[in-house]
Scaffold this motif. Structure first.
Motif, PDB file in Angstrom:
ATOM      1  N   LYS A  73      23.838  13.751  -2.622  1.00 28.46           N
ATOM      2  CA  LYS A  73      23.265  12.892  -1.587  1.00 28.46           C
ATOM      3  C   LYS A  73      22.508  11.295  -2.503  1.00 28.46           C
ATOM      4  N   GLU A  74      22.495  11.571  -3.688  1.00 29.14           N
ATOM      5  CA  GLU A  74      22.761  10.418  -4.573  1.00 29.14           C
ATOM      6  C   GLU A  74      23.544   9.754  -5.475  1.00 29.14           C
ATOM      7  N   THR A  75      24.272  10.314  -5.509  1.00 29.24           N
ATOM      8  CA  THR A  75      24.965  10.068  -6.893  1.00 29.24           C
ATOM      9  C   THR A  75      26.466   9.562  -6.083  1.00 29.24           C
ATOM     10  N   LYS A  76      27.541   7.710  -6.335  1.00 26.41           N
ATOM     11  CA  LYS A  76      28.295   7.720  -5.702  1.00 26.41           C
ATOM     12  C   LYS A  76      29.509   8.213  -6.784  1.00 26.41           C
ATOM     13  N   ASP A  77      29.190   8.812  -7.886  1.00 23.97           N
ATOM     14  CA  ASP A  77      29.892   8.332  -9.303  1.00 23.97           C
ATOM     15  C   ASP A  77      30.838   9.985  -9.321  1.00 23.97           C
ATOM     16  N   PRO A  78      32.276   9.469  -9.092  1.00 25.07           N
ATOM     17  CA  PRO A  78      33.256  10.790  -8.147  1.00 25.07           C
ATOM     18  C   PRO A  78      33.595  11.879  -9.766  1.00 25.07           C
ATOM     19  N   MET A  79      33.513  11.593 -10.081  1.00 26.65           N
ATOM     20  CA  MET A  79      33.512  13.030 -11.710  1.00 26.65           C
ATOM     21  C   MET A  79      32.179  13.713 -10.895  1.00 26.65           C
ATOM     22  N   ILE A  80      31.405  13.295 -11.074  1.00 30.09           N
ATOM     23  CA  ILE A  80      29.881  13.921 -10.762  1.00 30.09           C
ATOM     24  C   ILE A  80      29.914  14.184  -9.603  1.00 30.09           C
ATOM     25  N   ARG A  81      30.321  14.368  -8.639  1.00 29.15           N
ATOM     26  CA  ARG A  81      30.532  14.560  -7.030  1.00 29.15           C
ATOM     27  C   ARG A  81      31.994  15.872  -7.325  1.00 29.15           C
ATOM     28  N   GLN A  82      32.532  15.400  -7.632  1.00 28.74           N
ATOM     29  CA  GLN A  82      33.522  16.341  -8.058  1.00 28.74           C
ATOM     30  C   GLN A  82      33.184  17.798  -8.686  1.00 28.74           C
ATOM     31  N   MET A  83      32.017  17.739  -9.843  1.00 26.96           N
ATOM     32  CA  MET A  83      31.617  18.778 -10.579  1.00 26.96           C
ATOM     33  C   MET A  83      31.014  19.204  -9.367  1.00 26.96           C
ATOM     34  N   ALA A  84      29.911  18.316  -9.417  1.00 27.16           N
ATOM     35  CA  ALA A  84      29.196  19.465  -7.485  1.00 27.16           C
ATOM     36  C   ALA A  84      30.026  19.813  -6.385  1.00 27.16           C
ATOM     37  N   GLU A  85      31.066  19.251  -5.981  1.00 21.54           N
ATOM     38  CA  GLU A  85      31.300  20.209  -5.207  1.00 21.54           C
ATOM     39  C   GLU A  85      31.796  21.201  -5.333  1.00 21.54           C
ATOM     40  N   LYS A  86      32.682  21.570  -6.763  1.00 18.59           N
ATOM     41  CA  LYS A  86      33.313  22.363  -7.574  1.00 18.59           C
ATOM     42  C   LYS A  86      31.988  23.602  -8.021  1.00 18.59           C
TER      43      LYS A  86
END
Length: 112
Positions: A80-93
């Motif tokens: 909900k808070e980040t736009k960082d692509p690596m963090i988003r990918q890791m969170a989704e994974k």
């Protein structure tokens, strides 16, 4: 206080007020995320304590279900808070993998 001093003070106060107004949305978002993270950890800790079992294998499995839920909850917060692509990918994974492992552990628990 001299006229010049009053003008300088008024300018500093105005600048500080402007900075606060500009920063407030980010601060509110950060404080909201902090509250969500704390709530996730408290919920996880309580659930892990409930997972205590005389059988160490069952205890581990029960506590890991709670631990994985904590990771899922925290990942949802960061998404909900980040736009960082690596963090988003890791969170989704992480959400996907932790959910799958939870199901496996819950299935194992139900059989033992």
């Amino acid at each position: 206080m001299t006229s010049t001093a009053r003008t300088i003070l008024r300018n500093y106060v105005s600048a500080a007020a402007l900075l606060f107004v500009l920063a407030a949305p980010g601060l509110a978002r950060a404080q909201g995320a902090e509250k969500e993270y704390k709530a996730s950890m408290e919920k996880m800790d309580a659930a892990m304590m409930k997972g205590m079992d005389p059988d160490p294998t069952k205890a581990w499995a029960k506590m890991m279900v709670a631990h994985h839920q904590g990771a899922i909850d925290m990942s949802k917060t960061v998404l909900k808070e980040t736009k960082d692509p690596m963090i988003r990918q890791m969170a989704e994974k992480g959400i996907k993998e932790q959910s799958e492992e939870q199901k496996m552990l819950e299935e194992w628990i139900s059989k033992h």
